[in-house]
Design a protein around this motif. Sequence first.
Motif, PDB file in Angstrom:
ATOM      1  N   VAL A 129       0.860  -1.184   0.000  1.00  5.15           N
ATOM      2  CA  VAL A 129       0.000   0.000   0.000  1.00  5.15           C
ATOM      3  C   VAL A 129       0.896   1.234   0.000  1.00  5.15           C
ATOM      4  CG1 VAL A 129      -1.867   1.242   1.151  1.00  5.15           C
ATOM      5  CG2 VAL A 129      -1.767  -1.265   1.291  1.00  5.15           C
ATOM      6  N   LEU A 130       0.880   1.978  -1.095  1.00  2.00           N
ATOM      7  CA  LEU A 130       1.711   3.166  -1.249  1.00  2.00           C
ATOM      8  C   LEU A 130       0.955   4.375  -0.710  1.00  2.00           C
ATOM      9  CD1 LEU A 130       2.960   2.467  -4.884  1.00  2.00           C
ATOM     10  CD2 LEU A 130       4.091   1.887  -2.724  1.00  2.00           C
ATOM     11  N   TYR A 131       1.125   4.614   0.569  1.00  2.00           N
ATOM     12  CA  TYR A 131       0.401   5.692   1.239  1.00  2.00           C
ATOM     13  C   TYR A 131       1.306   6.266   2.314  1.00  2.00           C
ATOM     14  CZ  TYR A 131      -3.254   8.216   3.742  1.00  2.00           C
ATOM     15  OH  TYR A 131      -4.001   9.199   4.338  1.00  2.00           O
ATOM     16  N   GLY A 132       1.343   7.582   2.401  1.00  2.00           N
ATOM     17  CA  GLY A 132       2.211   8.239   3.373  1.00  2.00           C
ATOM     18  C   GLY A 132       3.600   8.417   2.783  1.00  2.00           C
ATOM     19  N   ASP A 133       4.633   8.430   3.639  1.00  2.00           N
ATOM     20  CA  ASP A 133       5.997   8.605   3.163  1.00  2.00           C
ATOM     21  C   ASP A 133       6.326   7.578   2.087  1.00  2.00           C
ATOM     22  OD1 ASP A 133       6.392  10.690   4.925  1.00  2.00           O
ATOM     23  OD2 ASP A 133       7.309   9.431   6.470  1.00  2.00           O
ATOM     24  N   GLY A 134       6.793   8.042   0.953  1.00  2.00           N
ATOM     25  CA  GLY A 134       7.143   7.161  -0.144  1.00  2.00           C
ATOM     26  C   GLY A 134       5.961   6.732  -0.992  1.00  2.00           C
ATOM     27  N   GLY A 135       4.791   7.260  -0.712  1.00  2.00           N
ATOM     28  CA  GLY A 135       3.583   6.912  -1.458  1.00  2.00           C
ATOM     29  C   GLY A 135       2.723   8.133  -1.669  1.00  2.00           C
ATOM     30  N   PHE A 136       1.430   7.924  -1.721  1.00  2.00           N
ATOM     31  CA  PHE A 136       0.506   9.032  -1.910  1.00  2.00           C
ATOM     32  C   PHE A 136       0.345   9.792  -0.602  1.00  2.00           C
ATOM     33  CE2 PHE A 136      -3.565  11.175  -2.051  1.00  2.00           C
ATOM     34  CZ  PHE A 136      -3.534  11.750  -3.314  1.00  2.00           C
ATOM     35  N   VAL A 137       0.501  11.093  -0.679  1.00  2.00           N
ATOM     36  CA  VAL A 137       0.294  11.963   0.476  1.00  2.00           C
ATOM     37  C   VAL A 137      -0.987  12.748   0.195  1.00  2.00           C
ATOM     38  CG1 VAL A 137       1.230  13.868   1.833  1.00  2.00           C
ATOM     39  CG2 VAL A 137       2.771  12.103   0.917  1.00  2.00           C
ATOM     40  N   PRO A 138      -1.955  12.664   1.113  1.00  2.00           N
ATOM     41  CA  PRO A 138      -3.240  13.335   0.875  1.00  2.00           C
ATOM     42  C   PRO A 138      -3.083  14.830   0.626  1.00  2.00           C
ATOM     43  CG  PRO A 138      -3.436  11.835   2.726  1.00  2.00           C
ATOM     44  CD  PRO A 138      -1.970  11.919   2.380  1.00  2.00           C
ATOM     45  N   ASN A 139      -3.889  15.313  -0.302  1.00  2.00           N
ATOM     46  CA  ASN A 139      -3.918  16.731  -0.633  1.00  2.00           C
ATOM     47  C   ASN A 139      -5.101  17.391   0.060  1.00  2.00           C
ATOM     48  OD1 ASN A 139      -4.972  14.809  -2.776  1.00  2.00           O
ATOM     49  ND2 ASN A 139      -6.196  16.632  -3.197  1.00  2.00           N
ATOM     50  N   PRO A 140      -5.065  18.720   0.211  1.00  2.00           N
ATOM     51  CA  PRO A 140      -6.228  19.402   0.787  1.00  2.00           C
ATOM     52  C   PRO A 140      -7.463  19.181  -0.087  1.00  2.00           C
ATOM     53  CG  PRO A 140      -4.313  20.861   0.745  1.00  2.00           C
ATOM     54  CD  PRO A 140      -3.952  19.643  -0.047  1.00  2.00           C
ATOM     55  N   PRO A 141      -8.645  19.126   0.520  1.00  2.00           N
ATOM     56  CA  PRO A 141      -9.867  18.945  -0.274  1.00  2.00           C
ATOM     57  C   PRO A 141      -9.952  19.985  -1.388  1.00  2.00           C
ATOM     58  CG  PRO A 141     -10.377  18.796   2.057  1.00  2.00           C
ATOM     59  CD  PRO A 141      -8.942  19.242   1.953  1.00  2.00           C
ATOM     60  N   GLY A 142     -10.277  19.521  -2.589  1.00  2.00           N
ATOM     61  CA  GLY A 142     -10.438  20.415  -3.732  1.00  2.00           C
ATOM     62  C   GLY A 142      -9.164  20.695  -4.507  1.00  2.00           C
ATOM     63  N   GLU A 143      -8.007  20.370  -3.927  1.00  2.00           N
ATOM     64  CA  GLU A 143      -6.746  20.602  -4.638  1.00  2.00           C
ATOM     65  C   GLU A 143      -6.520  19.491  -5.655  1.00  2.00           C
ATOM     66  OE1 GLU A 143      -2.356  19.736  -3.365  1.00  2.00           O
ATOM     67  OE2 GLU A 143      -2.922  21.704  -2.553  1.00  2.00           O
ATOM     68  N   LYS A 144      -6.202  19.869  -6.866  1.00  2.00           N
ATOM     69  CA  LYS A 144      -5.920  18.895  -7.925  1.00  2.00           C
ATOM     70  C   LYS A 144      -4.416  18.838  -8.147  1.00  2.00           C
ATOM     71  CE  LYS A 144     -10.291  18.383  -9.073  1.00  2.00           C
ATOM     72  NZ  LYS A 144     -11.006  17.526  -8.201  1.00  2.00           N
ATOM     73  N   ARG A 145      -3.893  17.632  -8.256  1.00  2.00           N
ATOM     74  CA  ARG A 145      -2.489  17.458  -8.608  1.00  2.00           C
ATOM     75  C   ARG A 145      -2.342  16.134  -9.330  1.00  2.00           C
ATOM     76  NH1 ARG A 145       0.231  16.329  -2.673  1.00  2.00           N
ATOM     77  NH2 ARG A 145      -1.484  15.042  -1.989  1.00  2.00           N
ATOM     78  N   PRO A 146      -1.278  15.995 -10.084  1.00  2.00           N
ATOM     79  CA  PRO A 146      -1.112  14.752 -10.853  1.00  2.00           C
ATOM     80  C   PRO A 146      -0.956  13.537  -9.943  1.00  2.00           C
ATOM     81  CG  PRO A 146       0.475  16.434 -11.553  1.00  2.00           C
ATOM     82  CD  PRO A 146      -0.211  16.946 -10.330  1.00  2.00           C
TER      83      PRO A 146
END
Length: 163
Positions: A129-146
């Motif tokens: 599970v790629l989440y947190g350090d070294g994975g996906f880091v949550p963005n603020p609600p409504g923020e778009k990023r690749p």
Amino acid sequence: MEFPQVVRRAQASGWEVGGGLTPTAADWLAEQVPKLVELTGRPVRSRYRRPGEPDVWPRADAILFAPITMNSLNAWGLGLTSSLPVGVVAEAIGKRIPMVTMPCVNAAYAQHPQLPRSIETLRAAGVDVLYGDGGFVPNPPGEKRPFPWDLALRAVEVVAGRR
């Protein structure tokens, strides 16, 4: 990056790709599905097959479930298989198929107490599970990023023993 581009990149690395979408994702990506079918040479599935219907996918060498929503991640962690992709990966745990998943959740969803429980359950079952350090880091609600597809595709290479 759109899904057809992700498929092309995986194919360029030697992967034979099949596509499965939740019903919601199938609706969101309806315009891309014909291109995915053309690229993969297989139907893109978003529902369970009927009894007696042939399986259009060969046994997977590895599975990438990404981006995975909080809904699908929690359903998988709880073993609730009401959508085809969640059913496939839930069964794949028992088949010992190497798997990678990368959530795509905003920081508000990330505060829900079930999310870390589901992540821990899946990690304990052997899912990368790629989440947190070294994975996906949550963005603020409504923020778009690749979405970090490169990271997800590299992780599949690792779990499948190709790197």
